[in-house]
Design a protein around this motif. Structure first.
Motif, PDB file in Angstrom:
ATOM      1  N   ALA A 146      37.055  37.690  43.932  1.00 42.02           N
ATOM      2  CA  ALA A 146      35.746  37.210  43.712  1.00 42.02           C
ATOM      3  C   ALA A 146      35.783  35.700  44.237  1.00 42.02           C
ATOM      4  N   ASP A 147      36.743  34.721  43.885  1.00 38.34           N
ATOM      5  CA  ASP A 147      36.768  33.608  44.260  1.00 38.34           C
ATOM      6  C   ASP A 147      37.130  33.473  46.015  1.00 38.34           C
ATOM      7  N   ALA A 148      37.484  34.585  46.621  1.00 34.33           N
ATOM      8  CA  ALA A 148      37.427  34.330  48.216  1.00 34.33           C
ATOM      9  C   ALA A 148      36.405  34.531  48.558  1.00 34.33           C
ATOM     10  N   LEU A 149      35.309  35.401  48.045  1.00 34.08           N
ATOM     11  CA  LEU A 149      34.024  35.608  48.377  1.00 34.08           C
ATOM     12  C   LEU A 149      33.031  34.236  48.304  1.00 34.08           C
ATOM     13  N   ALA A 150      33.577  33.785  46.790  1.00 33.05           N
ATOM     14  CA  ALA A 150      32.653  32.317  46.684  1.00 33.05           C
ATOM     15  C   ALA A 150      33.104  31.443  47.999  1.00 33.05           C
ATOM     16  N   ASP A 151      34.463  31.347  48.290  1.00 38.95           N
ATOM     17  CA  ASP A 151      34.760  30.614  49.383  1.00 38.95           C
ATOM     18  C   ASP A 151      33.862  30.705  50.492  1.00 38.95           C
ATOM     19  N   VAL A 152      33.332  31.804  50.717  1.00 34.72           N
ATOM     20  CA  VAL A 152      32.680  32.090  52.058  1.00 34.72           C
ATOM     21  C   VAL A 152      30.938  32.150  51.810  1.00 34.72           C
ATOM     22  N   ASN A 153      30.848  31.422  50.559  1.00 36.00           N
ATOM     23  CA  ASN A 153      29.493  31.357  50.024  1.00 36.00           C
ATOM     24  C   ASN A 153      28.745  32.575  49.773  1.00 36.00           C
ATOM     25  N   ALA A 154      29.521  33.470  49.290  1.00 37.25           N
ATOM     26  CA  ALA A 154      28.878  34.534  48.730  1.00 37.25           C
ATOM     27  C   ALA A 154      29.474  34.997  47.365  1.00 37.25           C
ATOM     28  N   PRO A 155      29.299  34.148  46.334  1.00 34.94           N
ATOM     29  CA  PRO A 155      29.708  34.237  44.897  1.00 34.94           C
ATOM     30  C   PRO A 155      29.234  35.585  44.513  1.00 34.94           C
ATOM     31  N   VAL A 156      30.026  36.300  43.499  1.00 37.21           N
ATOM     32  CA  VAL A 156      29.760  37.551  42.680  1.00 37.21           C
ATOM     33  C   VAL A 156      29.286  36.984  41.335  1.00 37.21           C
ATOM     34  N   THR A 157      28.204  37.586  41.023  1.00 35.32           N
ATOM     35  CA  THR A 157      27.683  37.313  39.819  1.00 35.32           C
ATOM     36  C   THR A 157      28.845  37.804  38.549  1.00 35.32           C
ATOM     37  N   ASP A 158      28.506  37.052  37.412  1.00 36.12           N
ATOM     38  CA  ASP A 158      29.422  37.648  36.149  1.00 36.12           C
ATOM     39  C   ASP A 158      29.111  39.001  35.819  1.00 36.12           C
ATOM     40  N   ASN A 159      27.718  39.400  35.813  1.00 32.37           N
ATOM     41  CA  ASN A 159      27.390  40.742  35.715  1.00 32.37           C
ATOM     42  C   ASN A 159      27.584  41.901  36.686  1.00 32.37           C
ATOM     43  N   ALA A 160      27.943  41.566  37.945  1.00 30.30           N
ATOM     44  CA  ALA A 160      28.324  42.178  38.852  1.00 30.30           C
ATOM     45  C   ALA A 160      29.854  42.538  38.543  1.00 30.30           C
ATOM     46  N   MET A 161      30.670  41.469  38.149  1.00 32.80           N
ATOM     47  CA  MET A 161      32.084  41.611  37.899  1.00 32.80           C
ATOM     48  C   MET A 161      32.496  42.635  36.808  1.00 32.80           C
ATOM     49  N   VAL A 162      31.511  42.532  35.708  1.00 27.97           N
ATOM     50  CA  VAL A 162      31.578  43.659  34.418  1.00 27.97           C
ATOM     51  C   VAL A 162      31.455  44.772  35.103  1.00 27.97           C
ATOM     52  N   TRP A 163      30.401  45.059  35.861  1.00 24.71           N
ATOM     53  CA  TRP A 163      30.139  46.401  36.336  1.00 24.71           C
ATOM     54  C   TRP A 163      30.998  47.077  37.378  1.00 24.71           C
ATOM     55  N   ASN A 164      31.659  45.991  38.065  1.00 24.39           N
ATOM     56  CA  ASN A 164      32.932  46.422  39.043  1.00 24.39           C
ATOM     57  C   ASN A 164      33.943  46.954  38.251  1.00 24.39           C
ATOM     58  N   THR A 165      34.210  46.396  37.235  1.00 24.07           N
ATOM     59  CA  THR A 165      35.155  46.428  36.169  1.00 24.07           C
ATOM     60  C   THR A 165      34.885  47.779  35.518  1.00 24.07           C
ATOM     61  N   ILE A 166      33.981  48.169  35.267  1.00 25.99           N
ATOM     62  CA  ILE A 166      33.500  49.597  34.411  1.00 25.99           C
ATOM     63  C   ILE A 166      33.936  50.485  35.437  1.00 25.99           C
ATOM     64  N   LYS A 167      33.343  50.241  36.763  1.00 26.86           N
ATOM     65  CA  LYS A 167      33.614  51.511  37.962  1.00 26.86           C
ATOM     66  C   LYS A 167      34.906  51.651  38.174  1.00 26.86           C
ATOM     67  N   GLY A 168      35.823  50.744  37.878  1.00 25.53           N
ATOM     68  CA  GLY A 168      37.157  50.832  38.477  1.00 25.53           C
ATOM     69  C   GLY A 168      38.086  51.417  37.187  1.00 25.53           C
ATOM     70  N   LEU A 169      37.715  51.611  36.060  1.00 25.65           N
ATOM     71  CA  LEU A 169      38.432  52.140  34.820  1.00 25.65           C
ATOM     72  C   LEU A 169      38.621  53.639  34.909  1.00 25.65           C
ATOM     73  N   HIS A 170      39.746  54.283  34.345  1.00 25.65           N
ATOM     74  CA  HIS A 170      39.872  55.583  34.425  1.00 25.65           C
ATOM     75  C   HIS A 170      39.583  56.156  32.870  1.00 25.65           C
ATOM     76  N   ASP A 171      39.539  57.279  32.777  1.00 27.59           N
ATOM     77  CA  ASP A 171      39.114  57.783  31.542  1.00 27.59           C
ATOM     78  C   ASP A 171      39.692  57.382  30.120  1.00 27.59           C
ATOM     79  N   HIS A 172      40.890  56.718  30.398  1.00 27.98           N
ATOM     80  CA  HIS A 172      41.754  56.352  29.278  1.00 27.98           C
ATOM     81  C   HIS A 172      40.857  55.086  28.377  1.00 27.98           C
ATOM     82  N   TYR A 173      40.155  54.624  29.461  1.00 33.95           N
ATOM     83  CA  TYR A 173      39.325  53.445  28.754  1.00 33.95           C
ATOM     84  C   TYR A 173      38.043  53.957  28.843  1.00 33.95           C
ATOM     85  N   LYS A 174      37.374  55.178  28.463  1.00 32.72           N
ATOM     86  CA  LYS A 174      36.109  55.750  28.464  1.00 32.72           C
ATOM     87  C   LYS A 174      35.418  55.069  27.393  1.00 32.72           C
TER      88      LYS A 174
END
Length: 208
Positions: A146-174
């Protein structure tokens, strides 16, 4: 007293700036293309120039440029050179330049091929999954991209970071994965990270 004889309103602050011996005390990161820290470096730089009333050296100089402005700019240039990696300095250093010209050259280096880098980094962020990583490593990996994206003027919103985290979790954290979208206010990325860390820590203590 004539207006030209009046002291500069920020003369005291700018005098303090000339006494700065170690720019690392103000800009504690070294700009490095391998570190994805352009945005962080730029933020520290902005804080430093604001603190010493030197923001006019980060915009195109307005002629006529007087001797005092040139003196302060020659003081500010080592701040820039002293806070960037040597290979970047080799690319942007030039005789008779200004701080604004150097900063523009640095920015251009990090924003070059912007569209291609945005696409590559965006896909890389989207593909991150927890797998066998710790929650700390999982979240740090996302934050780094996300920091690298901000460096190229494409910042990632906080909400998008949360959803990306949710998407990457496995069932142990369901439970956490299913709970977060149902909350009245979606947790911030840091708060959601803490929720996951708490579950990870609690389960580790049970195993012990």
């Amino acid at each position: 007293m004539a207006a030209d004889d009046l002291p500069h309103p920020h003369a005291s602050l700018q005098a303090q700036a000339t006494a700065v011996q170690n720019i690392k005390s103000m800009i504690p990161v070294t700009l490095d293309p391998k570190a994805s820290n352009f945005t962080k470096w730029r933020d520290f730089l902005a804080i430093a120039v604001t603190q010493y009333a030197l923001t006019d050296h980060l915009v195109p100089p307005i002629p006529p440029v007087d001797a005092e402005w040139l003196r302060l700019d020659s003081m500010f240039l080592p701040w820039l050179y002293g806070s960037i990696a040597s290979d970047i300095a080799d690319m942007v250093m030039a005789a008779g330049t200004t701080s604004f010209a150097v900063l523009t050259a640095i920015t251009d280096l990090f924003r070059d091929n912007q569209q291609a880098r945005v696409g590559y980094l965006g896909q890389k962020l989207s593909n991150i999954t927890l797998e066998d990583k710790s929650i700390t490593d999982f979240c740090l990996e996302q934050k780094s991209i996300a920091d690298a994206l901000a460096d190229v003027n494409a910042p990632v919103t906080d909400n998008a970071m949360v959803w990306n985290t949710i998407k990457g979790l496995h069932d142990h954290y369901k439970d956490a994965r299913n709970l977060a979208p149902l909350l009245t206010t979606c947790p911030s990325f840091l708060k959601f990270r803490n929720m996951l860390l708490l579950q990870e820590l609690t389960e580790a203590e049970i195993v012990i």
